[in-house]
Structures are given as structure tokens and as C-alpha cells.
Write a protein that holds these residues in place. Structure first.
Motif, short mmCIF file in Angstrom:
data_model
loop_
_atom_site.label_atom_id
_atom_site.label_comp_id
_atom_site.label_asym_id
_atom_site.label_seq_id
_atom_site.Cartn_x
_atom_site.Cartn_y
_atom_site.Cartn_z
N ALA A 1 33.44 33.17 60.49
CA ALA A 1 33.58 32.17 61.54
C ALA A 1 32.31 31.38 61.77
O ALA A 1 32.36 30.22 62.21
CB ALA A 1 34.02 32.85 62.83
N ASN A 2 31.16 32.00 61.47
CA ASN A 2 29.89 31.32 61.67
C ASN A 2 29.38 30.62 60.42
O ASN A 2 28.22 30.20 60.36
CB ASN A 2 28.85 32.31 62.21
CG ASN A 2 29.05 32.58 63.69
OD1 ASN A 2 28.79 31.72 64.52
ND2 ASN A 2 29.55 33.77 64.03
N GLY A 3 30.24 30.50 59.40
CA GLY A 3 29.94 29.64 58.26
C GLY A 3 29.28 30.29 57.08
O GLY A 3 28.84 29.58 56.16
N LEU A 4 29.21 31.63 57.03
CA LEU A 4 28.59 32.29 55.88
C LEU A 4 29.61 32.47 54.76
O LEU A 4 30.82 32.60 55.02
CB LEU A 4 28.03 33.66 56.26
CG LEU A 4 26.66 33.68 56.94
CD1 LEU A 4 26.72 33.09 58.34
CD2 LEU A 4 26.12 35.11 57.00
N MET A 5 29.12 32.53 53.54
CA MET A 5 29.97 32.97 52.44
C MET A 5 29.94 34.49 52.45
O MET A 5 28.87 35.09 52.51
CB MET A 5 29.43 32.46 51.10
CG MET A 5 30.45 32.60 49.97
SD MET A 5 29.72 32.92 48.35
CE MET A 5 29.53 34.69 48.44
N VAL A 6 31.10 35.11 52.40
CA VAL A 6 31.19 36.56 52.48
C VAL A 6 31.51 37.13 51.11
O VAL A 6 32.44 36.68 50.44
CB VAL A 6 32.25 37.01 53.50
CG1 VAL A 6 32.41 38.52 53.49
CG2 VAL A 6 31.88 36.53 54.90
N ILE A 7 30.73 38.12 50.72
CA ILE A 7 31.00 38.87 49.49
C ILE A 7 31.08 40.34 49.87
O ILE A 7 30.17 40.86 50.52
CB ILE A 7 29.93 38.60 48.40
CG1 ILE A 7 30.22 39.40 47.13
CG2 ILE A 7 28.52 38.86 48.91
CD1 ILE A 7 29.39 38.96 45.93
N GLY A 8 32.19 40.99 49.55
CA GLY A 8 32.36 42.35 50.02
C GLY A 8 33.34 43.16 49.19
O GLY A 8 34.03 42.64 48.32
N THR A 9 33.39 44.43 49.51
CA THR A 9 34.32 45.36 48.86
C THR A 9 35.74 45.10 49.39
O THR A 9 35.91 44.46 50.43
CB THR A 9 33.92 46.80 49.17
OG1 THR A 9 33.84 46.97 50.59
CG2 THR A 9 32.56 47.14 48.55
N PRO A 10 36.76 45.62 48.71
CA PRO A 10 38.13 45.42 49.18
C PRO A 10 38.35 45.88 50.62
O PRO A 10 39.04 45.20 51.39
CB PRO A 10 38.97 46.24 48.20
CG PRO A 10 38.17 46.21 46.93
CD PRO A 10 36.74 46.27 47.37
N LEU A 11 37.76 47.02 51.01
CA LEU A 11 37.95 47.51 52.37
C LEU A 11 37.25 46.62 53.40
O LEU A 11 37.69 46.52 54.54
CB LEU A 11 37.45 48.95 52.50
CG LEU A 11 38.37 50.03 51.92
CD1 LEU A 11 37.76 51.41 52.10
CD2 LEU A 11 39.75 49.98 52.56
N ALA A 12 36.16 45.97 53.02
CA ALA A 12 35.47 45.06 53.94
C ALA A 12 36.34 43.85 54.24
O ALA A 12 36.30 43.31 55.35
CB ALA A 12 34.14 44.62 53.34
N LEU A 13 37.12 43.42 53.27
CA LEU A 13 37.91 42.19 53.40
C LEU A 13 39.37 42.46 53.74
O LEU A 13 40.16 41.52 53.89
CB LEU A 13 37.82 41.38 52.11
CG LEU A 13 36.39 40.89 51.78
CD1 LEU A 13 36.27 40.49 50.32
CD2 LEU A 13 36.02 39.73 52.69
N GLU A 14 39.72 43.72 53.88
CA GLU A 14 41.10 44.11 54.18
C GLU A 14 41.59 43.45 55.47
O GLU A 14 40.88 43.40 56.47
CB GLU A 14 41.17 45.64 54.31
CG GLU A 14 42.56 46.21 54.48
CD GLU A 14 42.54 47.73 54.56
OE1 GLU A 14 43.49 48.35 54.06
OE2 GLU A 14 41.57 48.29 55.10
#
Length: 405
Positions: A324-337
């Protein structure tokens, strides 16, 4: 005017305060104008009188604190807890005076109960016949089920026995949740919802996406050509993250020196001293911030959030904050679930250390990709996880229950 009484384990606060207290706060902040709410809280998160007044003022409602019975402390010692068939909080009663007070508030025909915390789902039995929404918000039994199924994480026999015990306690409790045509369970995880339905097929369980929280008032700037990429790791180095973090740190160490110098890595939270020392010795520019006054502003000052989550359930609020604050997110499957984004377009999902290293090399070579994915991710989260949208979906549950005969 609809009257809703919220009975909560935690006192709602704008950010999570010693517990999952922010979700009800943001749902209430965007509630329809024709709904009057009062809160009865066990205040397990220990909010001070000043914090309680601040929440009352911000939300425009009254918060009542429920006194916990003195006998509850006798259930706390380990030898006693081992013998309990339910989690300790599953025995929390609603004092007679409090129950009477709530029923007086709900004396109108257009009224309902909202319970926050699956441990106190049993309190729905005190208000039979009233429309009741129980926000769990995750499925605790599924959490322990996932922990027990983790591979590559050494655990002592004592630890495994403890997790088995907790799994069976929460599974047994879920199987006996109050059910009925005027009771619905609200969860912020789709897999959690399916798991709960498997344990209690009679339960009416609904998945509603988690809202994002506060946005920084500062404009977010993307990566400029020649600028170092500011990469953020936020949270706590604990059991939920440790295994995935260790893999991520190993992947960062393996990067070519030219890629390492393209990044500035910031750890935000507790327990990161070891990771900071390791990456510094590997040639990274690393910062550690254990606490910041304005969390949203701090997040917004970065370009990428790396979220290595090893185990968990539901939706990760800090991940939504980053989007929401404009960052690109890179994460594991559980982080993005449970977040309405697609890998490669609105985020980057990775499943192993080498895959993470591959993506970091690509991103260092093409900063425009960071900006494009970040912009698309922000738009997706603001659209699909907007607080007004989610609050409207949530409070519509009460209307549906009111229509039940």
C-alpha cells in the motif's frame, strides 16, 4: 440505527499492540454511519487508559474493560495447562454484570454481537438468537498443523509434543464452535476458512480479504538511475521467519559483489543483530532500526520489502503495508498468501534461496522493473484490500444474518 456489541480479547488499536489488535480498529474506522458500536474488551494487550481513550476518540465509540476472573491465574502454571483439554483462554467467562450490560445495550430489535478471537467463540452461547459474527481471524489449529508439517527445521521431541498438544486443543475447540443459522465465522485466510470447515462442517465460515492499514503521508519515490536500491526486511527474527530468513541471508551472501553494492539493506524490528553482522561481513551496506515512531513513513522510504516467512496463517499485515505504501514486495508463498496479487506482475514470489538470488540480480540490473511491479502491486492492494471496501463487505455480514428467520 443498528447496535453492535464487540466482545474482544484485545483492545483495538491503529497498529498491532502486543497482539492482533489493528484489524478490528480499521474495520470499525470505516463502518457504515448507521451502525453504533460499543466494545467490551478483556484488554489482553494491556492498553493503558490513555491508549483506550485515544482509540475511543478516534473511532467515536465507548470501550468497556472486562475484568478477568482471579481464578484464571490458577490455570496458568505449566503442570495445570498440560491437563487442560482447551487452550487457557477458552475458559474465559463473561461476568454476569457484563453480560447484563451488553444485553441492555442490545435491547433494540436491530442489534447484533461481534466476537473477536476464536478462543472466546463460546461466548456466543450467552446471546442465543442474536445475529453473531465471530472473527477468528486466522485458524490456530491450521497454524500448528503447518508447523508440524515443516521440513528441514530441527525440533526437539518436547517441542513437537507441545505443538501436537496445541493442535489437538484448537482442533477440538473448533469442532465444538457454536453454530446456527445466525452465526457466521469471519476469517482473513482462504486456506484457514477451508480448514475450519473441514473441522466443523456445520460452521458457516466466510473468507474476506484483509484490509491494508495506514498509508504514509509522504510521497513514495521509485528507484532512480544510479541510486542504491533500499531493501527492507521488517518484522521480528522469530520462529515464523527464522528458517526462511536464514535461507534469504545465505542467498544474499552468494550474490556477486557488484550486486551487493547496488543495495542498502535495512532490518526493522527485534532480533536481527546476527543477520546484520553476517551481511556486513559479506560486504553489504546494512542498517538496523529496532523501533521507529512512524512505521508507515519508514516503510515508504524504501524501494523493496523482502518478506521471508517460513510458517504462518491468514494474511500478513506488514506485507499489505508495504504494498500500500508503494514498495515492490518479494516474498515466500506464505508471505503473499491471501493477497490479491500475481507474481511477476504485482509482486515477486520465490520458493528457494537460489531463486531469490536470481531475482535480486535481475532487479539490480533493471531498476525500472522494480518501479513497474511496485506500482502495479500498490494499485492491486489499494483496489482489492481497500479499508472501505473490506469494511463494507464485513459489515454486510450482519445484514445477511439479520435477514435470517
Amino acid at each position: 440505527m443498528k447496535h453492535i456489541a464487540l466482545i474482544s480479547l484485545h483492545t483495538p488499536t491503529a497498529t498491532n499492540c502486543r497482539g492482533a489488535s489493528a484489524l478490528p480498529f480499521h474495520l470499525l474506522a470505516f463502518r457504515p454511519q448507521n451502525i453504533r458500536v460499543e466494545i467490551w474488551s478483556f484488554n489482553l494487550n494491556g492498553c493503558s487508559p490513555e491508549q483506550i481513550v485515544a482509540a475511543e476518540t478516534s473511532l467515536g465509540l465507548k470501550i468497556h474493560i472486562i475484568d478477568r476472573p482471579k481464578w484464571l491465574r490458577f490455570l496458568s502454571p505449566a503442570p495445570v495447562r498440560l491437563l487442560l483439554p482447551k487452550p487457557m483462554l477458552g475458559y474465559l467467562p463473561l461476568p454476569v454484570g457484563t453480560c447484563t450490560e451488553i444485553k441492555r445495550f442490545l435491547s433494540r430489535s436491530n442489534s447484533a454481537i461481534w466476537i473477536y478471537g476464536e478462543d472466546i467463540a463460546h461466548l456466543a452461547g450467552e446471546f442465543e438468537g442474536l445475529p453473531t459474527v465471530i472473527t477468528t481471524p486466522d485458524c490456530e489449529a491450521m497454524y500448528y498443523h503447518r508447523v508440524l508439517g515443516m521440513k528441514g527445521v530441527p525440533q526437539s521431541k518436547m517441542t513437537v509434543a507441545r505443538y501436537l498438544l496445541m493442535y489437538h486443543r484448537y482442533a477440538r475447540m473448533a469442532a465444538k464452535y457454536p453454530v446456527g443459522e445466525k452465526i457466521v465465522y469471519h476469517l482473513v485466510g482462504n486456506e484457514d476458512t477451508l480448514f475450519l470447515k473441514k473441522m466443523n462442517p456445520a460452521a458457516d465460515a466466510i473468507f474476506i480479504r484483509h484490509p491494508h492499514y495506514d498509508l504514509s503521508s509522504l510521497p513514495h519515490a521509485g528507484v532512480c538511475a544510479g541510486e542504491k536500491i533500499r531493501l527492507l526486511v521488517a518484522g521480528r527474527y522469530d520462529f515464523a521467519m527464522a528458517h526462511a530468513v536464514d535461507d534469504a541471508v545465505e542467498a544474499l551472501q552468494s550474490l556477486p559483489q557488484s550486486v551487493k553494492t547496488a543495495f542498502v539493506v535495512t532490518f526493522l524490528g527485534k532480533g536481527w543483530h546476527g543477520c546484520v553482522a553476517t551481511l556486513k561481513s559479506a560486504g553489504f551496506d546494512v542498517q538496523l532500526k529496532e523501533y521507529v515512531e512512524d512505521y508507515a513513513a519508514e516503510v515508504a522510504s524504501h524501494h523493496i520489502q523482502l518478506t521471508p516467512v517460513a510458517v504462518g496463517t491468514g494474511t500478513k499485515g506488514k506485507v499489505l503495508d508495504a504494498f500500500a505504501n508503494g514498495l515492490m514486495v518479494i516474498g515466500t508463498p506464505l508471505a503473499l498468501e491471501n493477497i490479491a496479487v500475481e507474481s511477476g506482475k504485482e509482486c515477486i514470489e520465490y520458493k528457494s534461496g537460489p531463486e531469490l538470488a536470481h531475482w535480486l540480480v535481475r532487479l539490480a540490473e533493471s531498476t525500472s522493473m522494480i518501479n513497474e511491479i511496485a506500482s502495479a502491486g500498490k494499485a492491486a492492494v489499494l483496489s482489492n484490500h481497500g479499508r472501505q471496501k473490506i469494511a463494507d463487505e464485513f459489515f454486510s455480514l450482519f445484514n445477511s444474518l439479520q435477514d435470517c428467520k
